[in-house]
Enzyme design. Structure first.
Site, PDB file in Angstrom:
ATOM      1  N   LYS A 186      34.976  11.658 145.565  1.00 34.65           N
ATOM      2  CA  LYS A 186      33.811  12.654 145.181  1.00 34.65           C
ATOM      3  C   LYS A 186      34.682  13.926 144.417  1.00 34.65           C
ATOM      4  O   LYS A 186      35.392  14.553 145.032  1.00 34.65           O
ATOM      5  CB  LYS A 186      33.170  13.499 146.357  1.00 34.65           C
ATOM      6  CG  LYS A 186      31.975  14.128 146.035  1.00 34.65           C
ATOM      7  CD  LYS A 186      31.477  15.352 146.942  1.00 34.65           C
ATOM      8  CE  LYS A 186      32.273  16.679 147.031  1.00 34.65           C
ATOM      9  NZ  LYS A 186      31.891  17.480 145.554  1.00 34.65           N
TER      10      LYS A 186
ATOM     11  N   GLY B   8      41.659  20.641 148.321  1.00 29.08           N
ATOM     12  CA  GLY B   8      40.919  21.927 148.265  1.00 29.08           C
ATOM     13  C   GLY B   8      41.278  22.742 149.140  1.00 29.08           C
ATOM     14  O   GLY B   8      42.431  23.015 149.429  1.00 29.08           O
ATOM     15  N   SER B   9      40.324  23.607 149.428  1.00 28.90           N
ATOM     16  CA  SER B   9      40.728  25.158 150.072  1.00 28.90           C
ATOM     17  C   SER B   9      41.180  24.855 151.529  1.00 28.90           C
ATOM     18  O   SER B   9      40.648  23.918 152.302  1.00 28.90           O
ATOM     19  CB  SER B   9      39.348  25.930 150.042  1.00 28.90           C
ATOM     20  OG  SER B   9      38.309  25.244 150.718  1.00 28.90           O
TER      21      SER B   9
ATOM     22  N   GLY C 196      39.242  22.422 154.572  1.00 27.02           N
ATOM     23  CA  GLY C 196      40.203  21.375 155.109  1.00 27.02           C
ATOM     24  C   GLY C 196      40.184  21.820 156.586  1.00 27.02           C
ATOM     25  O   GLY C 196      40.143  20.730 157.238  1.00 27.02           O
TER      26      GLY C 196
ATOM     27  N   CYS D 230      47.287  25.068 142.938  1.00 24.08           N
ATOM     28  CA  CYS D 230      47.358  25.281 144.530  1.00 24.08           C
ATOM     29  C   CYS D 230      48.625  25.848 144.776  1.00 24.08           C
ATOM     30  O   CYS D 230      49.061  26.391 145.461  1.00 24.08           O
ATOM     31  CB  CYS D 230      47.247  23.694 144.973  1.00 24.08           C
ATOM     32  SG  CYS D 230      48.252  22.723 144.149  1.00 24.08           S
TER      33      CYS D 230
ATOM     34  N   GLU E 242      45.168  33.763 149.250  1.00 22.91           N
ATOM     35  CA  GLU E 242      45.166  32.878 148.140  1.00 22.91           C
ATOM     36  C   GLU E 242      43.938  33.369 147.148  1.00 22.91           C
ATOM     37  O   GLU E 242      42.889  33.489 147.329  1.00 22.91           O
ATOM     38  CB  GLU E 242      44.913  31.492 148.307  1.00 22.91           C
ATOM     39  CG  GLU E 242      45.007  30.501 146.921  1.00 22.91           C
ATOM     40  CD  GLU E 242      44.772  29.207 147.209  1.00 22.91           C
ATOM     41  OE1 GLU E 242      43.808  28.811 147.924  1.00 22.91           O
ATOM     42  OE2 GLU E 242      45.323  28.398 146.594  1.00 22.91           O
TER      43      GLU E 242
END
Ligand code: NAD
Length: 496
Positions: free
Chosen positions: A202, A254-255, A259, A310, A408
């Site tokens: 995805k 991802g973030s 997560g 990242c 972040e």
């Protein structure tokens, strides 16, 4: 031919204006000329075929001009059922193939990515906003390299893990972010397939187009149906995949926030999980470093891809004796970066990926100022009226407690801080919940090894930054996730 030089000018007079009307030192516009065909709408890639999604569809937008590029199908639970069933049905055939045959398919995918490289690069830039020189020179070649590398492993898995009989994990649900759409798809699909797994991938909702092109490539090379399935959609689509009972492994990039949701959802199930999450990576510059080289590394480490990286070196720690020099050089170099049309080959920073992300970055810029840090905005580029833009900037006077030093931002924003001793640099660099990457700039070999062994980071770059290679494992410590992608370590995540 450069018509702006004196010797080229027939009359001997010097024309100080470029074709754009700018000064002699301005580049002329150089937009990438490859035309890419984009359909009005795209469905899902399930069982070797493209078909419509059961859910509604959503627009994917060019962030540099806000124009809709295409409509993308949103997969719901029934689509995920179909995709997982196709991957399950394909598993015995795919995992039963001799490794050398699986490897041939991966080689074919790699070659096809190379053959369609310009098209993929242009599409990536249009859909995601990153400068064409990055999609062209970084994302697409590395995506091909990942397939080449894993093609080589497909028939050598016993050698990777001597004394073991490696077996595939099964059906893998793979969820990726928007910052390196094609590259992250390659990082996920190539090792999974080399190890004999089948996948349901995805992509992120703002950048589905290159993952769908990769699905097309799988079709072109005759990959057996159901081995790779691509389902598009937002968080709910990802959640349906994570919670599907017939998925054996989830690989998520991802973030950290998402997560954690996925870690909870897969806890107490027999699903395997790897998480590649966010970061707040430090770049440490010692007074004995080659300062100009360090500045280039710091600039590449944070402003590369508009800070949508990242492992971006978003905190820089500078030894106190050189703080003023580094700040001045950073200022000068930032002033020379070119922000604008991502399809222009001369552009250094393109568009921010979405209006939501621009909103997040602007929120942090306000917080930085309100908490007392000093913002430096030396870049003179004038950006287009339409689109999502953020010029590169940095903050000085940053305290460890400041929000911009802790969270972040995922944008072209750097926090500059100072240190006196190596021990102080280590403790300040490690003072973060994250642990993805770090950079050390020094002339002293002994200092390099000492720092590298004490930094809590999955990757430590020494006198360089943001270097990637498929042979090299990548991944985080602490809240940056667990598991590795790339190298022999990356294979382990896809094998029993
Ligand atoms: P995100 O977590 O918002 O989304 C990532 C993906 O997860 C998207 O495909 C999204 O649709 C999906 N998703 C959202 N909610 C979900 C849910 N509840 N269940 C399942 N899937 C869900 O992250 P993003 O904004 O797309 O990407 C930026 C983040 O990714 C940054 O934090 C960055 O550091 C991180 N990142 C990490 C790495 C790495 O290798 N460690 C690489 C690239 C990006």
């Amino acid at each position: 031919m450069n018509t702006n030089t004196r010797s080229d000018h027939p009359t001997g007079t010097l024309d100080l204006r470029g074709a754009s009307g700018g000064g002699i030192f301005d580049y002329d516009p150089a937009p990438e000329s490859v035309k890419v065909k984009i359909d009005d709408s795209y469905g899902l890639f399930i069982d070797g075929q493209f078909s419509g999604a059961s859910g509604s569809s959503f627009a994917t937008v060019n962030p540099s001009n806000e124009e809709t590029l295409s409509m993308i199908g949103s997969a719901d639970g029934s689509d995920i059922d179909r995709a997982v069933a196709a991957a399950r049905a394909a598993l015995p055939g795919w995992s039963g193939l001799p490794g050398i045959v699986r490897g041939k398919y991966l080689y074919r995918i790699a070659r096809r990515i190379q053959e369609r490289a310009r098209e993929l690069a242009v599409l990536e830039t249009m859909d995601g906003g990153k400068p064409i020189k990055e999609s062209r020179d970084v994302d697409v070649p590395l995506a091909a390299a990942h397939f080449f590398y894993h093609a080589g492993w497909a028939d050598k898995l016993e050698y990777a893990f001597p004394g073991k009989k490696p077996e595939p994990v099964g059906v893998c649900g793979q969820i990726i972010p928007w910052n390196f759409p094609l590259l992250m798809a390659a990082w996920k699909i190539a090792p999974a397939l080399a190890c004999g797994n089948t996948v349901v991938l995805k992509p992120a909702e703002t950048t589905s187009l290159t993952a769908l092109r990769l699905a097309e490539i799988c079709q072109e090379v005759g990959l057996p149906k159901g081995v790779v399935n691509v389902v598009t959609g937002a968080g709910e689509t990802g959640s349906a995949l994570v919670n599907h009972p017939d998925v054996n492994k989830i690989a998520f990039t991802g973030s950290t926030a998402v997560g954690k949701i996925i870690a909870k959802a897969t806890a107490a199930t027999n699903k395997r999980l790897t998480l590649e999450l966010g970061g707040k990576s430090p770049n440490i510059i010692f007074e004995d470093a080659s300062i100009d080289q360090a500045i280039e590394g710091v600039i590449g480490g944070i402003y590369f891809n508009q800070g949508h990286v990242c492992c971006a070196g978003s905190r820089v720690f500078v030894q106190e004796s050189i703080l003023d020099t580094v700040t001045q050089k950073l200022n000068d170099r930032l002033a020379s970066l070119r922000v604008g049309d991502p399809l222009d080959k001369n552009t250094d920073l393109g568009a921010i990926n979405s209006s939501e992300q621009l909103g997040t970055i602007n929120k942090y810029l306000d917080i930085g100022g309100n908490e007392g840090a000093v913002r430096h905005d030396p870049n003179p580029s004038s950006v287009p009226e339409k689109g999502y833009w953020c010029k590169p900037c940095f903050f000085t006077g940053v305290q460890p407690s400041h929000t911009i030093a802790r969270e972040e931002i995922f944008g072209p924003v750097l926090a500059v801080m100072s240190f006196r001793t190596p021990d102080e640099a280590i403790s300040r660099a490690n003072n973060t919940p994250y642990g993805l990457a770090a950079g050390v700039w020094t002339d002293k070999g002994s200092k390099i090894f000492d720092m590298a062994s004490k930094l809590d980071a999955g990757v430590v770059w020494l006198n360089t930054y943001n270097q990637f290679d498929p042979t090299s494992p990548f991944g985080g410590y602490k809240e940056s996730g667990f598991g590795r992608e790339g190298g022999r370590h990356g294979l382990a995540a896809y094998l029993k």
